[in-house]
Design a protein around this motif. Structure first.
Motif, mmCIF file in Angstrom:
data_model
loop_
_atom_site.group_PDB
_atom_site.id
_atom_site.type_symbol
_atom_site.label_atom_id
_atom_site.label_comp_id
_atom_site.label_asym_id
_atom_site.label_seq_id
_atom_site.Cartn_x
_atom_site.Cartn_y
_atom_site.Cartn_z
ATOM 1 N N THR A 187 1.060 -1.171 -0.155
ATOM 2 C CA THR A 187 -0.281 0.012 -0.213
ATOM 3 C C THR A 187 0.693 0.762 -0.063
ATOM 4 O O THR A 187 0.273 2.416 -0.435
ATOM 5 N N GLY A 188 1.752 1.318 0.464
ATOM 6 C CA GLY A 188 2.522 2.686 0.713
ATOM 7 C C GLY A 188 2.769 3.262 1.421
ATOM 8 O O GLY A 188 2.391 4.585 1.980
ATOM 9 N N LEU A 189 1.792 2.786 2.249
ATOM 10 C CA LEU A 189 1.221 3.879 3.809
ATOM 11 C C LEU A 189 2.374 4.082 4.573
ATOM 12 O O LEU A 189 3.435 3.101 5.316
ATOM 13 N N ARG A 190 2.147 5.580 5.411
ATOM 14 C CA ARG A 190 3.614 5.401 6.418
ATOM 15 C C ARG A 190 2.752 5.115 7.579
ATOM 16 O O ARG A 190 2.147 4.567 7.812
ATOM 17 N N LEU A 278 10.255 1.521 3.957
ATOM 18 C CA LEU A 278 9.598 0.415 3.150
ATOM 19 C C LEU A 278 8.690 1.313 2.326
ATOM 20 O O LEU A 278 8.070 0.710 0.850
ATOM 21 N N ARG A 279 8.286 2.355 2.888
ATOM 22 C CA ARG A 279 7.626 3.517 1.912
ATOM 23 C C ARG A 279 8.078 3.470 0.128
ATOM 24 O O ARG A 279 8.123 4.064 -0.798
ATOM 25 N N HIS A 280 9.341 4.191 0.820
ATOM 26 C CA HIS A 280 10.302 4.580 -0.432
ATOM 27 C C HIS A 280 9.742 2.964 -1.517
ATOM 28 O O HIS A 280 10.364 2.953 -2.407
ATOM 29 N N LEU A 299 -1.832 7.750 -5.239
ATOM 30 C CA LEU A 299 -2.033 6.601 -4.830
ATOM 31 C C LEU A 299 -1.416 6.967 -3.145
ATOM 32 O O LEU A 299 -1.116 6.229 -2.119
ATOM 33 N N GLY A 300 0.057 7.896 -3.161
ATOM 34 C CA GLY A 300 0.328 7.861 -1.934
ATOM 35 C C GLY A 300 0.532 9.362 -1.209
ATOM 36 O O GLY A 300 1.180 9.533 0.366
ATOM 37 N N GLY A 301 0.131 10.286 -1.579
ATOM 38 C CA GLY A 301 -0.906 11.135 -1.075
ATOM 39 C C GLY A 301 -0.311 12.425 -0.796
ATOM 40 O O GLY A 301 0.023 13.100 -0.011
ATOM 41 N N MET A 307 7.454 15.842 -5.433
ATOM 42 C CA MET A 307 7.801 14.924 -3.812
ATOM 43 C C MET A 307 8.027 13.416 -4.307
ATOM 44 O O MET A 307 8.295 12.557 -3.947
ATOM 45 N N VAL A 308 7.368 13.496 -5.712
ATOM 46 C CA VAL A 308 7.408 11.775 -5.972
ATOM 47 C C VAL A 308 8.551 12.039 -7.296
ATOM 48 O O VAL A 308 9.008 10.791 -7.686
#
Length: 345
Positions: A187-190, A278-280, A299-301, A307-308
């Motif tokens: 999911t890429g969630l923090r 893990l998000r990276h 997707l990453g908010g 920032m992307v």
């Protein structure tokens, strides 16, 4: 009494009344002599403002308190307060108009003396700059401000796991952490959004989760589409906790950077890796798979596409159409020429 002590504070406090103007604030010091000097200075300034029409002056402390009120909703508020506490030691008793290049250089020197990196120093300077900008452009407390120059920061590579490293790490983690790590990679969630994920934030039928604005770093709601793997991980958590999705022995998980995490990294042979990486990793895998940056941003908010862009170098597919042969020879011609030269040899 215009200079007094309060039970809830070790510092001396000032209470002044000059021609209808009232001032009551902490001096920021427990030293009586220094507090008296500040008291006398403020009293003289109030008199000048009242009788001579001099523009009011404001202290650094007054600016900090107003800035905290204005930025109450910032996601990084706790970090900001910690940095302001450090700055208070070096700027207490200083008038806002006195925060100049020399004061900023002194702050930089003091922080460097503690062994702080340029990045850490810049986070402190950024708060000073933000306060000064508000004082000039929003509050009307200052007519101008010094230029706050940031220190150069080295460009660091983005740390992400290969698929093999990820599987090695997952194999070494206890089951509850392994589920949280795999869910993060899906999911890429923090970290805070994973540990704080509640059952009422999920719709397993529609395969979606959502992060509320007050839970998101950019303070904007995030819709999180769930892969089949993510849904399977969530289903494994059913019945373990009544409110939180992820738990351990009946308790919600608040810390993940713990002993088990560190030991698992060591056994897996993975160095220089944090939970946030893990998000990276999730973002890097997406880019390598061809996900457009504007889609990844949503997707990453992330608040902006800038920032992307730090992940853009991981994929060159969008440039492929521009890197056909620079010599004008089609690939087939080059291949035939090589075959011909081989036969001659």
């Amino acid at each position: 009494m215009s200079l007094y002590k309060r039970k809830d504070s070790p510092h001396w406090w000032i209470k002044l009344h000059v021609n209808g103007r009232r001032l009551q604030e902490s001096t920021g010091t427990a030293d009586r002599k220094r507090a008296q000097e500040l008291h006398d200075k403020l009293k003289a300034e109030l008199w000048e403002q009242s009788r001579l029409g001099v523009k009011p002056g404001y202290s650094w402390q007054q600016a900090v308190l107003r800035w905290l009120d204005d930025t109450e909703e910032k996601a990084s508020r706790r970090d900001d307060i910690n940095r302001l506490r450090w700055l208070h030691v070096h700027l207490e008793g200083v008038m806002l108009s006195e925060v100049d290049r020399y004061k900023l250089d002194a702050v930089i020197s003091a922080k460097k003396g503690e062994g702080a990196s340029n990045a850490t120093i810049n986070r402190h300077l950024a708060i000073v700059r933000s306060i000064l900008r508000k004082a000039v452009h929003e509050w009307g407390w200052l007519d101008s401000m010094p230029k706050v120059r940031m220190l150069p920061e080295p460009k660091q590579r983005i740390r992400f796991l290969t698929k093999d490293e990820a599987e090695r790490l997952l194999a070494e983690l206890p089951a509850h952490l392994a589920d949280m790590v795999r869910f993060s990679l899906e999911t890429g969630l923090r970290q805070a959004n994973v540990t704080g994920l509640l059952w009422n934030q999920l719709d397993l039928v529609r395969k979606v989760a959502w992060i509320h604005p007050d839970q998101a770093k950019a303070r904007k709601a995030i819709a999180v589409p769930l892969s089949d793997v993510a849904v399977e991980i969530i289903r494994r958590q059913l019945g373990k906790h009544h409110t939180h999705v992820f738990s351990y022995r009946g308790q919600s998980v608040s810390r993940v950077n713990n002993h088990a995490w560190t030991k698992a990294l060591g056994r897996a042979g993975i160095e220089n890796f944090r939970w946030h990486d893990l998000r990276h990793t999730w973002a890097s895998w997406h880019v390598q798979r061809g996900t457009p940056l504007h889609v990844l941003q949503e997707l990453g908010g992330w608040e902006s596409v800038e920032m992307v862009k730090r992940y853009a170098h991981l994929s060159g597919e969008h440039l492929a159409q521009y890197v056909t042969s620079m010599t004008g020879c089609p690939r087939r011609v080059v291949t035939n020429r090589l075959r011909s030269e081989t036969k001659k040899g």
